[in-house]
Each structure stands twice: as C-alpha cells, then as structure tokens.
Motif scaffolding. Sequence first.
Motif, mmCIF file in Angstrom:
data_model
loop_
_atom_site.group_PDB
_atom_site.id
_atom_site.type_symbol
_atom_site.label_atom_id
_atom_site.label_comp_id
_atom_site.label_asym_id
_atom_site.label_seq_id
_atom_site.Cartn_x
_atom_site.Cartn_y
_atom_site.Cartn_z
ATOM 1 N N HIS A 25 0.830 -1.202 0.000
ATOM 2 C CA HIS A 25 0.000 0.000 0.000
ATOM 3 C C HIS A 25 0.868 1.257 0.000
ATOM 4 O O HIS A 25 0.625 2.196 -0.767
ATOM 5 C CB HIS A 25 -0.932 -0.012 1.218
ATOM 6 N N ALA A 26 1.906 1.262 0.832
ATOM 7 C CA ALA A 26 2.810 2.417 0.885
ATOM 8 C C ALA A 26 3.519 2.621 -0.449
ATOM 9 O O ALA A 26 3.685 3.759 -0.903
ATOM 10 C CB ALA A 26 3.831 2.224 2.015
ATOM 11 N N ALA A 27 3.922 1.530 -1.078
ATOM 12 C CA ALA A 27 4.612 1.636 -2.377
ATOM 13 C C ALA A 27 3.679 2.198 -3.446
ATOM 14 O O ALA A 27 4.076 3.059 -4.235
ATOM 15 C CB ALA A 27 5.154 0.267 -2.797
ATOM 16 N N VAL A 28 2.438 1.733 -3.460
ATOM 17 C CA VAL A 28 1.481 2.234 -4.446
ATOM 18 C C VAL A 28 1.176 3.704 -4.192
ATOM 19 O O VAL A 28 1.111 4.512 -5.120
ATOM 20 C CB VAL A 28 0.192 1.362 -4.450
ATOM 21 N N ASP A 29 1.012 4.073 -2.916
ATOM 22 C CA ASP A 29 0.785 5.485 -2.582
ATOM 23 C C ASP A 29 1.970 6.344 -3.010
ATOM 24 O O ASP A 29 1.792 7.438 -3.553
ATOM 25 C CB ASP A 29 0.536 5.665 -1.083
ATOM 26 N N ALA A 30 3.191 5.850 -2.771
ATOM 27 C CA ALA A 30 4.389 6.607 -3.148
ATOM 28 C C ALA A 30 4.461 6.762 -4.667
ATOM 29 O O ALA A 30 4.820 7.837 -5.170
ATOM 30 C CB ALA A 30 5.644 5.918 -2.614
ATOM 31 N N LEU A 31 4.119 5.704 -5.381
ATOM 32 C CA LEU A 31 4.117 5.780 -6.836
ATOM 33 C C LEU A 31 3.081 6.788 -7.321
ATOM 34 O O LEU A 31 3.345 7.605 -8.198
ATOM 35 C CB LEU A 31 3.845 4.395 -7.434
ATOM 36 N N GLY A 32 1.898 6.755 -6.731
ATOM 37 C CA GLY A 32 0.854 7.709 -7.088
ATOM 38 C C GLY A 32 1.284 9.140 -6.818
ATOM 39 O O GLY A 32 1.057 10.037 -7.641
ATOM 40 N N THR A 33 1.938 9.357 -5.691
ATOM 41 C CA THR A 33 2.437 10.691 -5.358
ATOM 42 C C THR A 33 3.506 11.119 -6.353
ATOM 43 O O THR A 33 3.496 12.257 -6.838
ATOM 44 C CB THR A 33 2.999 10.706 -3.921
ATOM 45 N N ALA A 34 4.401 10.208 -6.677
ATOM 46 C CA ALA A 34 5.464 10.529 -7.635
ATOM 47 C C ALA A 34 4.865 10.880 -9.000
ATOM 48 O O ALA A 34 5.294 11.838 -9.642
ATOM 49 C CB ALA A 34 6.436 9.364 -7.763
ATOM 50 N N ARG A 57 8.745 0.166 -17.193
ATOM 51 C CA ARG A 57 9.339 -0.772 -16.235
ATOM 52 C C ARG A 57 8.381 -1.050 -15.079
ATOM 53 O O ARG A 57 8.203 -2.195 -14.666
ATOM 54 C CB ARG A 57 10.675 -0.224 -15.721
ATOM 55 N N ALA A 58 7.730 -0.012 -14.580
ATOM 56 C CA ALA A 58 6.762 -0.197 -13.496
ATOM 57 C C ALA A 58 5.598 -1.077 -13.946
ATOM 58 O O ALA A 58 5.153 -1.975 -13.216
ATOM 59 C CB ALA A 58 6.254 1.161 -13.004
ATOM 60 N N ALA A 59 5.099 -0.836 -15.159
ATOM 61 C CA ALA A 59 4.003 -1.653 -15.691
ATOM 62 C C ALA A 59 4.438 -3.114 -15.837
ATOM 63 O O ALA A 59 3.658 -4.033 -15.558
ATOM 64 C CB ALA A 59 3.528 -1.095 -17.033
ATOM 65 N N ASN A 60 5.669 -3.336 -16.265
ATOM 66 C CA ASN A 60 6.175 -4.703 -16.409
ATOM 67 C C ASN A 60 6.244 -5.397 -15.055
ATOM 68 O O ASN A 60 5.908 -6.580 -14.935
ATOM 69 C CB ASN A 60 7.550 -4.695 -17.069
#
Length: 179
Positions: A25-34, A57-60
Amino acid sequence: MHSGAQSTSVSSWPPGDRPDLDQLHAAVDALGTAFADLAVETFTTDTLKHASLEVTRAANMIDGIRADLARKERDLRPPAGTIPPPPSRSLDPRGQRPNRQPERDSSRSDLFDQLPALGDATRRGDLSGAYADTVSNATSRLSPDERTAFYQRYRNDLTTHALGNDLHSFRVHVRGLVD
C-alpha cells in the motif's frame, strides 16, 4: 481509492497486522504521489524518453506481481462444485480488467515456473508479460511432454532472446523454435 468505490483498502486493517500489504500500500501510494508530482510539461525529449522507460518498467513489474497473485488466487480457490468466494474477494472486484486476464496472469505464473529467468526479468521490469504470453500461445499446440521438452531445451535461449529483442522479433523467434 476512487471516491464512491466500495472495497476494503489495505489501510482499513489495523497497522502492523499485515506488514506485507502495508508495504505494498505504501509503495502504491508513493508511486501515485510521484506520478502526481511529475512536471511533465517541463520535460525535454530526453527526459520524456527516460520517464517513459521508467513507467514501462513499473508496468512490467505489475505484470509479474499480477501473475503471482493470480496463481495464489487459483491455489486458494475452492474445489469445483463448492460455493465460490464473493466477488468482493476476487482480484478484480470492479470488473475493470479484460475477462480472460486473470487466466492469462495465472498461465504466466505457471510459465515462470518453467522459465524462471523470464519470470525474474518480468518481476524486475525488464520484460512485459506479453513475452510470457508469446511463449504460452506458441507452445499451446504442443503436447504436455513436448512443451516440457521445449522449455528444457530453450530455457536460456528464450530469456536471452527476449531481453535482447523487441516483442515482434521475439514472437517470430519463438514461433520458429516451436515449428
């Protein structure tokens, strides 16, 4: 979470009860923020190219984890003839993915067992799940014994070729090996 959507978010569990999900969850939130903080309008051609590579790369990587999740869901599914879990417990509770995608994701995971380097490259983000789909589609007409022999014989070649070529060239290569 999208407003108005009804689903159980990871953050609804008490913190610490699910460290693996808390981390995701934290990783997805960080990605969304980025993503939200990207000043795309200021990108140069070079910056845009690098940003595009990173998004790909993230999608892969997501292709890789979706394969692992689909396998786990399949493993946890009750035997045929029993009451299925409610739709809210499925991997796609809102029906946003193509109908056959969970099956494709599960097949990718099975293929990653046979070709671990291909699975690792997908999970790292070096390859999309389409490379695994290419192998699965091309080998689907082989018997189980022929498929096993194919994987054993071409295990290293497939991953090496996938990492060094675009998807079209890889499709042609795999079809040639299968033929």
